[in-house]
Design an enzyme around this catalytic site. Structure first.
Site, PDB file in Angstrom:
ATOM      1  N   SER A 143       4.340  88.296  36.359  1.00 30.44           N
ATOM      2  CA  SER A 143       4.689  88.744  37.702  1.00 30.44           C
ATOM      3  C   SER A 143       3.685  89.791  38.142  1.00 30.44           C
ATOM      4  O   SER A 143       3.061  90.456  37.304  1.00 30.44           O
ATOM      5  CB  SER A 143       6.098  89.358  37.710  1.00 30.44           C
ATOM      6  OG  SER A 143       6.394  89.950  38.964  1.00 30.44           O
ATOM      7  N   TYR A 156      12.786  94.888  34.338  1.00 27.67           N
ATOM      8  CA  TYR A 156      12.011  93.688  34.660  1.00 27.67           C
ATOM      9  C   TYR A 156      10.517  93.968  34.519  1.00 27.67           C
ATOM     10  O   TYR A 156       9.780  93.170  33.930  1.00 27.67           O
ATOM     11  CB  TYR A 156      12.342  93.250  36.087  1.00 27.67           C
ATOM     12  CG  TYR A 156      11.687  91.965  36.533  1.00 27.67           C
ATOM     13  CD1 TYR A 156      12.228  90.736  36.181  1.00 27.67           C
ATOM     14  CD2 TYR A 156      10.543  91.982  37.317  1.00 27.67           C
ATOM     15  CE1 TYR A 156      11.643  89.548  36.604  1.00 27.67           C
ATOM     16  CE2 TYR A 156       9.949  90.806  37.746  1.00 27.67           C
ATOM     17  CZ  TYR A 156      10.506  89.600  37.390  1.00 27.67           C
ATOM     18  OH  TYR A 156       9.917  88.428  37.809  1.00 27.67           O
TER      19      TYR A 156
END
Length: 252
Positions: A143, A156
């Site tokens: 990401s 995350y």
């Protein structure tokens, strides 16, 4: 001479492929000629997604393979009868958007198991065979939250940063054996988990200013990166993180 992007004769496993970006990557790999194992946590969802891919790709090149990537004993059992796998796409993930002090140990452990430990164990399980055969492709879906951070999403960001580091480490370790290990770092895509944000005009206005392309990504726009990194066209690319983010990382 085959087309450099052809995946004919290859078998791919895409985790978390029943919807969203995982589904689009699995579909694109099937359209490029690969036999695709479509992973989901339940047989019903995995099989249904595989049937849709077969319909869209115009072939019988997809089948469901159900297991939870965070349950490695279940993954081992499911993979025992899957045969040789040439391409592994570690896409399955989890979200828990909370401030760091609100993220308890169990929640942080779940994120790390789903997005670092699970993929690492799959890389070990399938990478061993790839190394022995002298060819393979591993693609980890990280990401832009790996190199960048925002408040309220520490778990995350930590997990995706760990998966990016694993990508580099395995590229160095597997490279001499003909196995490439790369990552795709998606930016802001209008997928189901992001539906609320995608429908927020303020977020849309912010992305119009913050990204070079000025918009949300469409889920199908992730597909080309996966096909490229899985193909012979990327035979000299390893240890690389390919951002598919509309220019988010390059723009301010």
């Amino acid at each position: 001479m085959s087309h450099p992007f052809s995946l004919s004769g290859r078998t791919a496993l895409v985790t978390g492929a029943t919807s969203g970006l995982g589904y689009e990557m699995a579909l694109a790999l099937a359209q490029a000629g690969a036999r695709v194992l479509v992973n989901g946590r339940t047989p019903e969802r995995a099989d249904a997604a595989a049937r849709r891919i077969c319909e869209q790709a115009g072939a019988d090149g997809a089948q469901g393979l159900s297991f939870d990537v965070a349950d490695f004993s279940a993954a081992e059992t499911a993979l025992d009868g899957a045969g040789p796998i040439d391409i592994l796409v570690n896409n399955a993930g989890a979200r828990d958007r909370r401030a760091f002090f609100d993220l308890d140990t169990a929640a942080l452990t779940r994120l790390l198991e789903a997005m670092v430990l699970g993929p690492a164990l799959l890389c070990r399980r399938l990478g061993r065979d790839m190394v022995e055969r002298g060819h393979g492709r591993i693609i980890n879906v990280t990401s832009i939250a790996g190199p960048l951070a925002r408040a309220g999403d520490a778990g995350y960001t930590t997990a995706k940063g760990g998966l990016e580091a694993l990508t580099r480490a395995l590229a160095a370790e597997f490279g001499p054996h003909g196995v490439t290990v790369n990552a795709i770092a998606p930016g802001y895509f209008a997928t189901a988990p992001n539906a609320a944000m995608a429908g927020d005009p303020q977020v849309g206005d912010w992305l119009a200013r913050r990204t070079a392309l000025g918009r949300w990504g469409r889920p199908e726009e992730i597909a080309g990166a996966a096909v490229f990194l899985a193909s012979d066209a990327a035979s000299y690319v390893t240890g690389h993180v390919l951002a598919v983010d509309g220019g988010y990382l390059a723009h301010f």
